[in-house]
Design an enzyme around this catalytic site. Structure first.
Site, PDB file in Angstrom:
ATOM      1  N   TRP A 162       0.815  -1.221   0.000  1.00 54.63           N
ATOM      2  CA  TRP A 162       0.000   0.000   0.000  1.00 54.63           C
ATOM      3  C   TRP A 162       0.848   1.271   0.000  1.00 54.63           C
ATOM      4  CZ3 TRP A 162       1.704   2.733   4.061  1.00 54.63           C
ATOM      5  CH2 TRP A 162       2.282   2.013   5.117  1.00 54.63           C
TER       6      TRP A 162
ATOM      7  N   ARG B 243       6.413  -0.695 -11.605  1.00 53.18           N
ATOM      8  CA  ARG B 243       7.758  -1.269 -11.530  1.00 53.18           C
ATOM      9  C   ARG B 243       7.750  -2.753 -11.909  1.00 53.18           C
ATOM     10  NH1 ARG B 243      11.168   0.344  -6.216  1.00 53.18           N
ATOM     11  NH2 ARG B 243      10.555  -1.669  -5.383  1.00 53.18           N
TER      12      ARG B 243
ATOM     13  N   LYS C   3      -2.591  -8.733  -7.583  1.00 54.28           N
ATOM     14  CA  LYS C   3      -3.354  -8.725  -6.335  1.00 54.28           C
ATOM     15  C   LYS C   3      -2.917  -7.452  -5.611  1.00 54.28           C
ATOM     16  CE  LYS C   3      -3.280  -9.179  -2.453  1.00 54.28           C
ATOM     17  NZ  LYS C   3      -3.466  -7.990  -1.601  1.00 54.28           N
ATOM     18  N   PRO C   4      -3.712  -6.366  -5.773  1.00 49.21           N
ATOM     19  CA  PRO C   4      -3.307  -5.098  -5.143  1.00 49.21           C
ATOM     20  C   PRO C   4      -3.541  -5.141  -3.630  1.00 49.21           C
ATOM     21  CG  PRO C   4      -5.450  -4.833  -6.183  1.00 49.21           C
ATOM     22  CD  PRO C   4      -5.012  -6.252  -6.471  1.00 49.21           C
TER      23      PRO C   4
ATOM     24  N   GLY D  14       6.638  -6.313  -0.301  1.00 48.45           N
ATOM     25  CA  GLY D  14       5.941  -6.193   0.973  1.00 48.45           C
ATOM     26  C   GLY D  14       6.863  -6.547   2.113  1.00 48.45           C
ATOM     27  N   SER D  15       6.278  -7.052   3.181  1.00 50.21           N
ATOM     28  CA  SER D  15       7.067  -7.308   4.382  1.00 50.21           C
ATOM     29  C   SER D  15       7.897  -8.580   4.240  1.00 50.21           C
ATOM     30  CB  SER D  15       6.129  -7.437   5.582  1.00 50.21           C
ATOM     31  OG  SER D  15       5.249  -8.523   5.382  1.00 50.21           O
TER      32      SER D  15
ATOM     33  N   GLU E 297      10.873  -8.105  -3.110  1.00 46.40           N
ATOM     34  CA  GLU E 297      11.308  -6.795  -2.608  1.00 46.40           C
ATOM     35  C   GLU E 297      10.745  -6.681  -1.208  1.00 46.40           C
ATOM     36  OE1 GLU E 297      13.356  -4.844  -4.069  1.00 46.40           O
ATOM     37  OE2 GLU E 297      13.285  -5.442  -6.179  1.00 46.40           O
TER      38      GLU E 297
ATOM     39  N   CYS F  85      10.288   1.308   2.374  1.00 49.71           N
ATOM     40  CA  CYS F  85      11.249   0.240   2.658  1.00 49.71           C
ATOM     41  C   CYS F  85      12.664   0.804   2.648  1.00 49.71           C
ATOM     42  CB  CYS F  85      11.109  -0.863   1.633  1.00 49.71           C
ATOM     43  SG  CYS F  85      11.127  -0.243  -0.045  1.00 49.71           S
TER      44      CYS F  85
ATOM     45  N   GLU G 234      11.705  -2.380  11.622  1.00 49.99           N
ATOM     46  CA  GLU G 234      11.317  -1.349  10.667  1.00 49.99           C
ATOM     47  C   GLU G 234      10.323  -0.407  11.348  1.00 49.99           C
ATOM     48  OE1 GLU G 234       9.707  -3.275   7.188  1.00 49.99           O
ATOM     49  OE2 GLU G 234      10.652  -1.830   5.866  1.00 49.99           O
TER      50      GLU G 234
ATOM     51  N   SER H  27      15.915   6.199  -5.370  1.00 46.81           N
ATOM     52  CA  SER H  27      15.093   5.450  -6.323  1.00 46.81           C
ATOM     53  C   SER H  27      15.171   6.085  -7.699  1.00 46.81           C
ATOM     54  CB  SER H  27      13.634   5.437  -5.864  1.00 46.81           C
ATOM     55  OG  SER H  27      13.545   4.801  -4.614  1.00 46.81           O
TER      56      SER H  27
HETATM   57  P1  NAP Z   1       2.560  -6.858   3.655  1.00 50.18           P
HETATM   58  O1  NAP Z   1       1.647  -6.964   4.796  1.00 50.18           O
HETATM   59  O2  NAP Z   1       3.610  -7.885   3.474  1.00 50.18           O
HETATM   60  O3  NAP Z   1       1.623  -6.830   2.356  1.00 50.18           O
HETATM   61  C1  NAP Z   1       2.123  -6.782   1.062  1.00 50.18           C
HETATM   62  C2  NAP Z   1       1.161  -7.471   0.132  1.00 50.18           C
HETATM   63  O4  NAP Z   1       1.055  -8.839   0.485  1.00 50.18           O
HETATM   64  C3  NAP Z   1      -0.251  -6.903   0.196  1.00 50.18           C
HETATM   65  O5  NAP Z   1      -0.812  -6.955  -1.101  1.00 50.18           O
HETATM   66  C4  NAP Z   1      -0.931  -7.886   1.120  1.00 50.18           C
HETATM   67  O6  NAP Z   1      -2.315  -7.941   0.960  1.00 50.18           O
HETATM   68  C5  NAP Z   1      -0.298  -9.169   0.705  1.00 50.18           C
HETATM   69  N1  NAP Z   1      -0.386 -10.201   1.707  1.00 50.18           N
HETATM   70  C6  NAP Z   1      -0.496 -10.088   3.059  1.00 50.18           C
HETATM   71  N2  NAP Z   1      -0.571 -11.291   3.632  1.00 50.18           N
HETATM   72  C7  NAP Z   1      -0.516 -12.213   2.631  1.00 50.18           C
HETATM   73  C8  NAP Z   1      -0.578 -13.637   2.600  1.00 50.18           C
HETATM   74  N3  NAP Z   1      -0.688 -14.369   3.700  1.00 50.18           N
HETATM   75  N4  NAP Z   1      -0.488 -14.245   1.401  1.00 50.18           N
HETATM   76  C9  NAP Z   1      -0.382 -13.527   0.286  1.00 50.18           C
HETATM   77  N5  NAP Z   1      -0.352 -12.180   0.248  1.00 50.18           N
HETATM   78  C10 NAP Z   1      -0.415 -11.526   1.418  1.00 50.18           C
HETATM   79  O7  NAP Z   1       3.298  -5.481   3.594  1.00 50.18           O
HETATM   80  P2  NAP Z   1       2.621  -4.057   3.707  1.00 50.18           P
HETATM   81  O8  NAP Z   1       2.211  -3.884   5.123  1.00 50.18           O
HETATM   82  O9  NAP Z   1       1.591  -3.867   2.667  1.00 50.18           O
HETATM   83  O10 NAP Z   1       3.820  -3.096   3.267  1.00 50.18           O
HETATM   84  C11 NAP Z   1       4.849  -2.750   4.120  1.00 50.18           C
HETATM   85  C12 NAP Z   1       6.077  -3.600   3.875  1.00 50.18           C
HETATM   86  O11 NAP Z   1       6.457  -3.603   2.511  1.00 50.18           O
HETATM   87  C13 NAP Z   1       7.278  -3.086   4.619  1.00 50.18           C
HETATM   88  O12 NAP Z   1       7.964  -4.143   5.247  1.00 50.18           O
HETATM   89  C14 NAP Z   1       8.150  -2.472   3.521  1.00 50.18           C
HETATM   90  O13 NAP Z   1       9.497  -2.433   3.842  1.00 50.18           O
HETATM   91  C15 NAP Z   1       7.848  -3.364   2.390  1.00 50.18           C
HETATM   92  N6  NAP Z   1       8.151  -2.706   1.110  1.00 50.18           N
HETATM   93  C16 NAP Z   1       9.241  -3.121   0.413  1.00 50.18           C
HETATM   94  C17 NAP Z   1       9.573  -2.513  -0.766  1.00 50.18           C
HETATM   95  C18 NAP Z   1      10.779  -2.968  -1.522  1.00 50.18           C
HETATM   96  O14 NAP Z   1      10.874  -2.661  -2.683  1.00 50.18           O
HETATM   97  N7  NAP Z   1      11.721  -3.697  -0.934  1.00 50.18           N
HETATM   98  C19 NAP Z   1       8.788  -1.479  -1.269  1.00 50.18           C
HETATM   99  C20 NAP Z   1       7.675  -1.067  -0.530  1.00 50.18           C
HETATM  100  C21 NAP Z   1       7.367  -1.708   0.660  1.00 50.18           C
HETATM  101  P3  NAP Z   1      -3.264  -7.074   1.955  1.00 50.18           P
HETATM  102  O15 NAP Z   1      -3.056  -5.687   1.607  1.00 50.18           O
HETATM  103  O16 NAP Z   1      -4.630  -7.515   1.619  1.00 50.18           O
HETATM  104  O17 NAP Z   1      -2.842  -7.412   3.347  1.00 50.18           O
HETATM  105 MG    MG Z   2       0.171  -5.603   6.159  1.00 51.14          MG
END
Ligand code: NAP
Ligand code: MG
Length: 491
Positions: free
Chosen positions: A160, A169, A184-185, A238-239, A260, A294, A391, A451
């Site tokens: 998000w 990207r 899957k947004p 994501g995380s 990522e 991130c 983080e 970036s």
């Molecule tokens: P997140 O909770 O890992 O969610 C990322 C994506 O994964 C969302 O679309 C989420 O859907 C989905 N997701 C969650 N649980 C899942 C599951 N069990 N199975 C499959 N998909 C699942 O991360 P976030 O809270 O959105 O974003 C923050 C994190 O992203 C931070 O750790 C940040 O560092 C990282 N990030 C990394 C980069 C990079 O390029 N390295 C860039 C941006 C962010 P839902 O939204 O429906 O939960």
């Molecule tokens: Mg989350």
């Protein structure tokens, strides 16, 4: 910002699933709400995809793959170029939509639109530069032909915090390479992805090449897709926690993955730095996206001789920033994405203070609607404080001091993450040493924002696998094929 632009814009955003070139409701008929984090008002109801809807999206991607993979690279490049132009023409709409669903100030949202569009432009240029080689084997008895083919149908799972750029990207290199995809947004910010899918449809992207399945139950839609043998690639941002789980699931069919993940970026300030540059760089690296990046500077490591002056200057700059709804003019800092995020930030600050850290500015949240948290500077942060290991994802700058370069680098590297790092120094030899000694996929030197669509974005250690952008980015979507050919002179 005239407020009647908001309902007008929201009325033009499709809120259905996008599958096989058609907009339709979820199989269950269910929807979920998308909130404005500054007002906690519901902005829109979005179709809530079921696992069956996910399967239908992959069916569509699979059916479209063969013909799409054969389209001339120039055609795919020109489509991306058109998408770049149209995204820039509608930059104000994309920025407003992003600010509404995610909370970032409009000026930052516009910056993200430009960054997001750059991937479309960059990969429009890369589409026609997919190369290979034809060489003699060392013994001269055969020829080696190496070429690249599109990987095949991809699944993109995006976060998000950068609702548009994290999508382009992945989408832009996939289009350039000739792959089809299911997106899957994030449930918190699906509108930017849907609006972008509309734009690609208008640009003439064939049905089925790109499919979008928003859902409130990510695991139930993503799980079966990752297990489906028709899927050939998973790209996740994501995380680290969710990334690890998806990597485990992907192992069953040895799925190609790009990951990522999270970061814990160190920002090093040396005594020979231009402190004005260092303070402005730290502000940018810390506060972009309210610290929810991130690549956000998570630990400010400052050489003892300049630490007090740096901390005071940074605290003064941070205290002067204006917090408010991102769509209002003059706002520097928007709300955090949701209440659990704000609670987590407060927990980390409280933990540090209990262990002896001092608050120079900020340190406790404001009352009222919206998940706002004030820019905060902490000094004397002890080594065992949680805030140095986790983080933060908020506008909090913990400052730690070091005596010399060796200690600074050791502190910088004392993390399981390795995404971004920053260093402020005017010493040229030191800059080159840090390029080799700092363990991170990306290092900014006298620069708070690194970036760039033309650069390979990605991490080492537990920050991920693979690279997005740059000349490297398209190879995440290409398989290497080798053909051995008998010596044409002895045939
Ligand atoms: P997140 O909770 O890992 O969610 C990322 C994506 O994964 C969302 O679309 C989420 O859907 C989905 N997701 C969650 N649980 C899942 C599951 N069990 N199975 C499959 N998909 C699942 O991360 P976030 O809270 O959105 O974003 C923050 C994190 O992203 C931070 O750790 C940040 O560092 C990282 N990030 C990394 C980069 C990079 O390029 N390295 C860039 C941006 C962010 P839902 O939204 O429906 O939960
Ligand atoms: Mg989350």
């Amino acid at each position: 910002m005239s407020t009647d632009r908001e309902p007008q814009l929201l009325a033009t955003v499709r809120t259905d699933l996008y599958i096989a070139g058609e907009w339709r409701g979820a199989g269950s008929g269910a929807t979920f709400g998308v909130e404005d984090p500054a007002t906690e008002r519901v902005l829109a109801q979005v179709a809530d995809a079921t696992p069956e809807d996910g399967a239908a999206a992959l069916d569509a991607a699979q059916r479209a793959q063969e013909a799409w993979g054969r389209t001339p690279p120039r055609e795919r490049g020109e489509l991306l170029r058109l998408a770049y132009q149209r995204t820039m023409e509608r930059a104000d709409d994309f920025a407003l939509l992003m600010s509404l669903e995610m909370g970032k100030p409009l000026a930052e949202a516009l910056g993200e639109v430009r960054y997001a569009a750059e991937f479309l432009r960059w990969f429009s240029e890369e589409a026609v530069r997919i190369d290979g080689r034809y060489v003699s084997a060392p013994d001269g008895r055969s020829r080696l032909l190496v070429h690249h083919r599109p990987v095949g149908p991809c699944l993109f799972v995006t976060p998000w915090n950068f609702p548009l750029a994290m999508v382009t990207r992945k989408v832009a290199p996939a289009i350039a390479a000739g792959c089809t995809m299911v997106i899957k947004p994030p449930a918190l910010t699906p509108l930017s992805t849907l609006f972008f899918a509309q734009l690609l449809e208008e640009c003439g992207l064939p049905a089925g090449v790109l499919n979008v399945v928003p859902t409130s139950r990510a695991g139930s839609v993503v799980g079966p897709l990752v297990a489906d043998p028709r899927l050939r690639k998973l790209s996740f941002t994501g995380s680290t926690e969710v990334g690890r789980r998806l990597l485990r699931d992907a192992a069953d069919q040895v799925l190609r993955t790009s990951m990522e993940l999270g970061g814990n970026a160190p920002l090093l300030v040396f005594e020979d730095a231009d402190l004005d540059v260092a303070v402005e760089g730290a502000l940018a690296a810390k506060l972009r996206n309210m610290g929810q990046a991130c690549t956000a500077a998570n630990r400010l490591l400052v050489q003892s001789t300049v630490a007090e002056e740096f901390a005071d200057r940074l605290a003064r700059r941070m205290a002067a920033l204006r917090t408010g709804r991102g769509t209002e003019s003059g706002v520097d800092i928007g709300p955090l994405i949701d209440e659990p995020s704000r609670k987590k930030v407060q927990e980390l600050v409280d933990d540090a203070v209990e262990r002896g850290a001092r608050v120079l500015t900020g340190g406790s949240p404001q009352d009222g609607a919206g998940h706002f948290y004030p820019p905060t500077v902490l000094v004397d942060v002890p080594a065992d404080a949680r805030i140095l290991a986790e983080e933060i994802f908020g506008p909090v700058a913990p400052i730690v001091t070091f005596a010399d370069e060796a200690e600074g680098v050791a502190l910088a590297n004392a993390t399981e993450y390795g995404l971004a790092a920053y260093a402020f120094t005017r010493d040229g030899a030191r800059q080159l040493r840090l390029a080799e000694t700092v363990d991170a996929g990306m290092l900014g030197i006298n620069l708070g924002v690194i970036s760039n669509a033309a650069a390979p974005f990605g991490g080492i250690k537990q920050s991920g696998l693979g690279r997005e952008g740059g000349a490297e980015g398209i190879h995440e979507y290409l398989d290497v094929r080798y053909v051995g050919i008998a010596d044409p002179f002895s045939a």
